[in-house]
Design a protein around this motif. Sequence first.
Motif, short mmCIF file in Angstrom:
data_model
loop_
_atom_site.label_atom_id
_atom_site.label_comp_id
_atom_site.label_asym_id
_atom_site.label_seq_id
_atom_site.Cartn_x
_atom_site.Cartn_y
_atom_site.Cartn_z
N LYS A 33 0.47 -1.58 -0.13
CA LYS A 33 -0.36 -0.20 0.04
C LYS A 33 0.94 1.09 0.04
CE LYS A 33 -3.38 2.34 2.77
NZ LYS A 33 -3.33 3.32 3.12
N TYR A 34 1.92 1.56 0.78
CA TYR A 34 2.81 2.00 0.97
C TYR A 34 3.40 2.98 -0.46
CZ TYR A 34 6.79 5.57 2.38
OH TYR A 34 7.39 6.53 2.66
N VAL A 35 4.25 1.51 -0.96
CA VAL A 35 4.79 1.69 -2.67
C VAL A 35 3.89 2.90 -3.28
CG1 VAL A 35 6.29 0.99 -3.53
CG2 VAL A 35 6.79 -0.01 -1.43
N LYS A 36 2.95 1.97 -2.85
CA LYS A 36 1.78 1.96 -4.67
C LYS A 36 1.50 3.69 -4.35
CE LYS A 36 -3.30 1.03 -6.45
NZ LYS A 36 -3.77 2.08 -6.12
N GLU A 37 1.37 3.89 -3.17
CA GLU A 37 0.68 5.34 -3.06
C GLU A 37 1.91 6.19 -3.28
OE1 GLU A 37 -0.73 5.92 1.38
OE2 GLU A 37 -2.37 5.05 0.45
N LYS A 38 2.88 5.53 -3.16
CA LYS A 38 4.32 6.49 -3.83
C LYS A 38 4.38 6.38 -5.05
CE LYS A 38 5.42 8.48 0.72
NZ LYS A 38 4.92 9.61 1.48
N LEU A 39 4.33 5.59 -5.65
CA LEU A 39 4.59 5.92 -6.82
C LEU A 39 2.83 6.66 -7.52
CD1 LEU A 39 5.40 2.09 -7.59
CD2 LEU A 39 6.90 3.94 -7.60
N SER A 40 2.18 6.23 -6.79
CA SER A 40 0.92 7.51 -7.37
C SER A 40 1.06 8.51 -7.31
CB SER A 40 -0.29 6.43 -6.62
OG SER A 40 -0.60 5.32 -6.93
N LYS A 66 6.73 -9.77 -1.44
CA LYS A 66 5.01 -10.75 -1.45
C LYS A 66 3.71 -10.55 -2.16
CE LYS A 66 3.11 -14.66 0.11
NZ LYS A 66 3.98 -15.88 2.06
N VAL A 67 3.67 -9.76 -1.10
CA VAL A 67 2.10 -8.77 -1.37
C VAL A 67 2.01 -8.09 -2.76
CG1 VAL A 67 -0.32 -7.52 -1.10
CG2 VAL A 67 0.96 -8.48 0.75
N PHE A 68 2.99 -7.33 -3.09
CA PHE A 68 3.34 -6.83 -4.15
C PHE A 68 3.28 -7.57 -5.45
CE2 PHE A 68 4.63 -3.53 -7.40
CZ PHE A 68 4.52 -2.95 -7.36
N GLN A 69 4.28 -8.21 -5.56
CA GLN A 69 4.12 -8.89 -6.36
C GLN A 69 3.04 -10.10 -6.72
OE1 GLN A 69 6.60 -12.79 -7.53
NE2 GLN A 69 6.75 -11.90 -8.96
N LYS A 70 2.50 -10.57 -5.90
CA LYS A 70 1.08 -10.87 -5.97
C LYS A 70 -0.01 -10.63 -6.80
CE LYS A 70 -2.63 -13.39 -4.00
NZ LYS A 70 -3.06 -14.34 -2.58
N LYS A 71 0.07 -9.01 -6.71
CA LYS A 71 -1.10 -8.34 -7.54
C LYS A 71 -0.45 -8.23 -8.00
CE LYS A 71 -4.24 -4.77 -6.01
NZ LYS A 71 -3.96 -3.34 -5.08
N TYR A 72 0.74 -8.13 -8.71
CA TYR A 72 1.16 -7.18 -9.83
C TYR A 72 2.58 -7.77 -10.68
CZ TYR A 72 -0.25 -2.67 -7.60
OH TYR A 72 -1.41 -1.45 -6.85
N HIS A 73 2.92 -8.52 -9.94
CA HIS A 73 3.05 -9.72 -11.47
C HIS A 73 4.19 -9.24 -11.44
CE1 HIS A 73 -0.15 -12.90 -10.13
NE2 HIS A 73 -0.57 -12.02 -10.88
N THR A 74 4.85 -7.98 -11.40
CA THR A 74 6.22 -7.64 -11.51
C THR A 74 7.51 -8.51 -11.49
OG1 THR A 74 5.86 -5.46 -10.44
CG2 THR A 74 7.73 -5.38 -11.71
N LYS A 75 8.46 -8.13 -12.28
CA LYS A 75 10.01 -9.81 -12.39
C LYS A 75 10.87 -9.40 -11.55
CE LYS A 75 12.94 -11.47 -15.61
NZ LYS A 75 12.83 -11.66 -17.28
N LEU A 86 12.77 -16.51 -0.80
CA LEU A 86 11.50 -15.62 -1.00
C LEU A 86 11.38 -17.14 -2.46
CD1 LEU A 86 13.55 -11.98 -1.50
CD2 LEU A 86 12.32 -13.25 0.85
N ASP A 87 10.91 -17.78 -1.33
CA ASP A 87 10.08 -19.26 -3.14
C ASP A 87 8.72 -18.73 -3.42
OD1 ASP A 87 9.37 -19.73 -0.80
OD2 ASP A 87 10.45 -22.01 -0.34
N TYR A 88 8.45 -17.95 -2.96
CA TYR A 88 6.98 -17.53 -2.93
C TYR A 88 6.80 -16.64 -4.35
CZ TYR A 88 8.39 -12.69 -0.54
OH TYR A 88 8.98 -12.24 0.69
N ILE A 89 7.70 -16.26 -4.77
CA ILE A 89 8.26 -15.27 -5.72
C ILE A 89 8.23 -15.89 -7.14
CG2 ILE A 89 9.25 -13.75 -7.64
CD1 ILE A 89 10.89 -13.03 -5.38
N ASP A 90 6.41 -15.90 -7.83
CA ASP A 90 6.35 -16.69 -8.90
C ASP A 90 7.47 -16.33 -10.71
OD1 ASP A 90 5.09 -14.18 -9.53
OD2 ASP A 90 2.59 -15.36 -8.93
#
Length: 253
Positions: A33-40, A66-75, A86-90
Amino acid sequence: MKAIVLSSGSKGNTTYIECNGTKILIDLGNTCKYVKEKLSTLQINAEDLDAILITHTHVDHVKGLKVFQKKYHTKVYLTEKMQEDLDYIDNYQIIDNHGEFQINNLTIHVLKTSHDTPDSVGYVVEGEHKSVVYITDTGYINQKYFPLLTNKEIYIMESNHDIEMLNHSSYPFKVRQRILGDKGHLSNYDSARYLSSFIGENTKYILLAHLSHENNTKDLAYETLNNRLRENQQKVEKIIITKQDEESEEVFV
């Protein structure tokens, strides 16, 4: 090329770099949430990021990943040892903890750093003949990297603690020894010493990062570097002290 530190300190570290349309983060140690808002506030959509580069897996550098990558799938770009943590990264690419790789128009140089974690790195991001150096969370910088780090336009460098403040702090002896050791953090003195040997006529900005809340002050970090540069008759356009819960000003080269 432009850079802005979105947050820096023991509670979270995230930095944004953009060059000719390529948009990357170094670390994602704050909440999604913090990063998304700062980017906005920079008029950047989180889904438009091209990459996230990880320096190491301590929580203050990956807390929101984890939450950011799950939501946006950024590489995500990270070393093999980091990926094991960090084995949760897809969506990721394994990088060496030395050498270089490309992201669109950017060349990313990887430097092995020295920290109390299975693997840790710093980066030099190059594009359009401009460079940003990013080094935090290291007890020292290996001399073999000095040529790569010389005379860059922007330096984002750790200036973690004042040695005297740390030695007189309430921290247990073992913790103080860890911070001061080869796998700890750069002091104001060491940061200023390295920076004064690296900067050159191309250097415009120095952003001092990862200041300890308990064992440093903005004034001490600034004065230590500024005095060192003055003694060496060196100048830069601006020294910026980054903050924990507030983005730095944008710097452009």
